[in-house]
Design a protein around this motif. Structure first.
Motif, PDB file in Angstrom:
ATOM      1  N   ALA A  14       0.749  -1.293  -0.083  1.00  0.00           N
ATOM      2  CA  ALA A  14      -0.021   0.077  -0.007  1.00  0.00           C
ATOM      3  C   ALA A  14       0.852   1.216   0.064  1.00  0.00           C
ATOM      4  O   ALA A  14       0.797   2.360  -0.673  1.00  0.00           O
ATOM      5  CB  ALA A  14      -0.920   0.102   1.203  1.00  0.00           C
ATOM      6  N   ALA A  15       1.797   1.290   1.091  1.00  0.00           N
ATOM      7  CA  ALA A  15       2.830   2.519   0.964  1.00  0.00           C
ATOM      8  C   ALA A  15       3.500   2.738  -0.277  1.00  0.00           C
ATOM      9  O   ALA A  15       3.794   3.752  -0.908  1.00  0.00           O
ATOM     10  CB  ALA A  15       3.784   2.431   2.158  1.00  0.00           C
ATOM     11  N   VAL A  18       1.163   4.290  -2.996  1.00  0.00           N
ATOM     12  CA  VAL A  18       1.298   5.739  -2.652  1.00  0.00           C
ATOM     13  C   VAL A  18       2.508   6.315  -3.101  1.00  0.00           C
ATOM     14  O   VAL A  18       2.349   7.456  -3.836  1.00  0.00           O
ATOM     15  CB  VAL A  18       0.651   6.081  -1.407  1.00  0.00           C
ATOM     16  N   VAL A  32      -2.427  14.898  -0.675  1.00  0.00           N
ATOM     17  CA  VAL A  32      -2.708  13.831   0.287  1.00  0.00           C
ATOM     18  C   VAL A  32      -3.447  14.100   1.444  1.00  0.00           C
ATOM     19  O   VAL A  32      -4.352  13.808   2.139  1.00  0.00           O
ATOM     20  CB  VAL A  32      -1.586  13.013   0.485  1.00  0.00           C
ATOM     21  N   LEU A  33      -2.901  15.529   2.021  1.00  0.00           N
ATOM     22  CA  LEU A  33      -3.335  16.064   3.282  1.00  0.00           C
ATOM     23  C   LEU A  33      -4.238  17.216   3.018  1.00  0.00           C
ATOM     24  O   LEU A  33      -4.467  18.016   3.976  1.00  0.00           O
ATOM     25  CB  LEU A  33      -2.085  16.483   3.893  1.00  0.00           C
ATOM     26  N   TRP A  36      -6.549  18.263   5.912  1.00  0.00           N
ATOM     27  CA  TRP A  36      -6.221  18.330   7.303  1.00  0.00           C
ATOM     28  C   TRP A  36      -5.763  19.731   7.577  1.00  0.00           C
ATOM     29  O   TRP A  36      -4.759  20.531   6.919  1.00  0.00           O
ATOM     30  CB  TRP A  36      -4.859  17.334   7.537  1.00  0.00           C
TER      31      TRP A  36
ATOM     32  N   PHE B  42       1.713  10.050  11.809  1.00  0.00           N
ATOM     33  CA  PHE B  42       0.415  10.032  12.565  1.00  0.00           C
ATOM     34  C   PHE B  42      -0.891   9.951  11.741  1.00  0.00           C
ATOM     35  O   PHE B  42      -0.889  10.438  10.685  1.00  0.00           O
ATOM     36  CB  PHE B  42       0.457  11.024  13.824  1.00  0.00           C
ATOM     37  N   THR B  44      -3.912  11.207  10.660  1.00  0.00           N
ATOM     38  CA  THR B  44      -4.583  12.780  10.417  1.00  0.00           C
ATOM     39  C   THR B  44      -6.120  12.785  10.518  1.00  0.00           C
ATOM     40  O   THR B  44      -6.703  13.685  10.771  1.00  0.00           O
ATOM     41  CB  THR B  44      -4.025  13.410   8.927  1.00  0.00           C
ATOM     42  N   GLU B  45      -6.824  11.832   9.841  1.00  0.00           N
ATOM     43  CA  GLU B  45      -8.042  11.741   9.610  1.00  0.00           C
ATOM     44  C   GLU B  45      -8.908  10.428  10.019  1.00  0.00           C
ATOM     45  O   GLU B  45      -8.455   9.587   9.462  1.00  0.00           O
ATOM     46  CB  GLU B  45      -8.449  12.344   8.561  1.00  0.00           C
ATOM     47  N   ASP B  89      -3.234   8.448   7.262  1.00  0.00           N
ATOM     48  CA  ASP B  89      -2.258   9.239   8.197  1.00  0.00           C
ATOM     49  C   ASP B  89      -1.390  10.197   7.139  1.00  0.00           C
ATOM     50  O   ASP B  89      -1.562  10.293   6.155  1.00  0.00           O
ATOM     51  CB  ASP B  89      -1.305   8.169   8.784  1.00  0.00           C
ATOM     52  N   ASN B  90      -0.398  10.623   7.816  1.00  0.00           N
ATOM     53  CA  ASN B  90       0.405  11.954   7.041  1.00  0.00           C
ATOM     54  C   ASN B  90       1.170  11.279   6.115  1.00  0.00           C
ATOM     55  O   ASN B  90       1.754  12.245   5.292  1.00  0.00           O
ATOM     56  CB  ASN B  90       1.107  12.624   8.126  1.00  0.00           C
ATOM     57  N   GLY B  92       0.128   8.951   3.991  1.00  0.00           N
ATOM     58  CA  GLY B  92      -0.744   8.649   3.087  1.00  0.00           C
ATOM     59  C   GLY B  92      -1.199   7.136   3.225  1.00  0.00           C
ATOM     60  O   GLY B  92      -2.123   6.536   2.180  1.00  0.00           O
ATOM     61  N   GLU B  93      -0.940   6.443   4.041  1.00  0.00           N
ATOM     62  CA  GLU B  93      -1.421   5.149   4.266  1.00  0.00           C
ATOM     63  C   GLU B  93      -2.776   5.379   4.861  1.00  0.00           C
ATOM     64  O   GLU B  93      -3.302   6.138   5.457  1.00  0.00           O
ATOM     65  CB  GLU B  93      -0.487   4.379   5.361  1.00  0.00           C
TER      66      GLU B  93
END
Lengths: 155, 102
Positions: A14-15, A18, A32-33, A36, B42, B44-45, B89-90, B92-93
């Motif tokens: 998965a990692a 991405v 991606v964020l 947030w 960490f 994030t959502e 998480d930060n 992208g996982e």
């Protein structure tokens, strides 16, 4: 043991996917964020964090119960429960005032979701825990002090 | 095996959800024995949906404890409905799990 190996492989795959997407320029870390609220989590005062997370820092004290230990021996794991009888609550934010970045987490509630949330946070030192709720566009807050014996933010 | 363990129990019309996620929740402030900074990592959502309807979205910072616990309550679901919980998480996982409300 075998199942752990599966999880590990799945995780790396998965990692990897991405990572490839980021590398190919399909996804930049900022997309991606995207959702947030980085500024809110980096703000180092209560007022800045609130403005950034909830749009305002003017709040009045409301009927909010914070359940947390009076003394937390380990600052790395402090259980916090926030509960309120207020109606029309759309947002909850939990802040540890003395942390470098006070905002620990914020929650958006759907219709029918109660004004209740419980989690565990890290605290660097003895501090007030402030819970701020947004109900009908107004901010309400509650406070409880938690004494920390060993801080839980650094190494 | 999912990184999320979740329970959703309905009582008197209120569904009580309790979830545990396994995640390191690194702040980015800690150092390893060699003095090198351990990079921030960490969640994030966290999102919860029931029958495709938004229940709760949590935005988390690094100040949430390692292997996070989250509990919340909502109305309007029935036993047998499906609750979906997911996190990002930060780095992208992400992970998702589904649980039947009992």
């Amino acid at each position: 043991m075998n199942s752990k190996r599966r999880v590990f492989l799945k995780g790396t795959l998965a990692a990897g996917t991405v990572g490839v997407a980021v590398g190919a320029g399909l996804l930049t870390p900022s997309t991606v964020l995207a959702d947030w609220p980085k500024a809110a989590f980096q703000a180092n005062s209560l007022s800045d964090a609130l403005k950034s997370a909830l749009g305002s820092d003017s709040h009045s004290s409301g009927d909010i119960t914070i359940r947390a230990p009076d003394i937390a021996e380990n600052g790395a794991v402090v259980p916090i429960t926030v509960e309120s009888s207020l109606t029309g609550v759309t947002d909850i934010a939990i802040l540890a005032v003395a942390n470098n970045a006070p905002l620990t987490s914020s929650y958006k509630l759907g219709e029918g979701t109660r004004a209740f949330v419980a989690t565990r946070i890290k605290m660097g030192e003895t501090s007030d825990i402030v819970a701020v709720l947004k109900a009908n566009g107004q901010l309400y807050s509650g406070t409880k002090e938690v004494k920390v014996t060993i801080g839980g933010c650094g190494g | 095996m999912s990184s999320i363990r979740v329970r959703a129990q309905i009582e008197g019309g209120v569904t009580n959800v309790r979830a545990l996620i396994s995640h390191p929740m690194e702040t980015g402030q800690r150092r390893d024995q060699g003095g090198n900074t351990i990079p921030a990592h960490f969640i994030t959502e966290v999102k919860a949906e029931c029958n495709g309807k938004h229940v709760l979205t949590a935005n988390w910072g690094p100040a949430i404890s390692r292997n996070p616990y989250l509990s919340f309550q909502f109305e309007g679901a029935a036993a047998g409905d499906t609750l979906t919980l997911s996190w990002v998480d930060n780095n992208g996982e992400s992970d998702t799990t589904e649980v039947r409300i009992s």
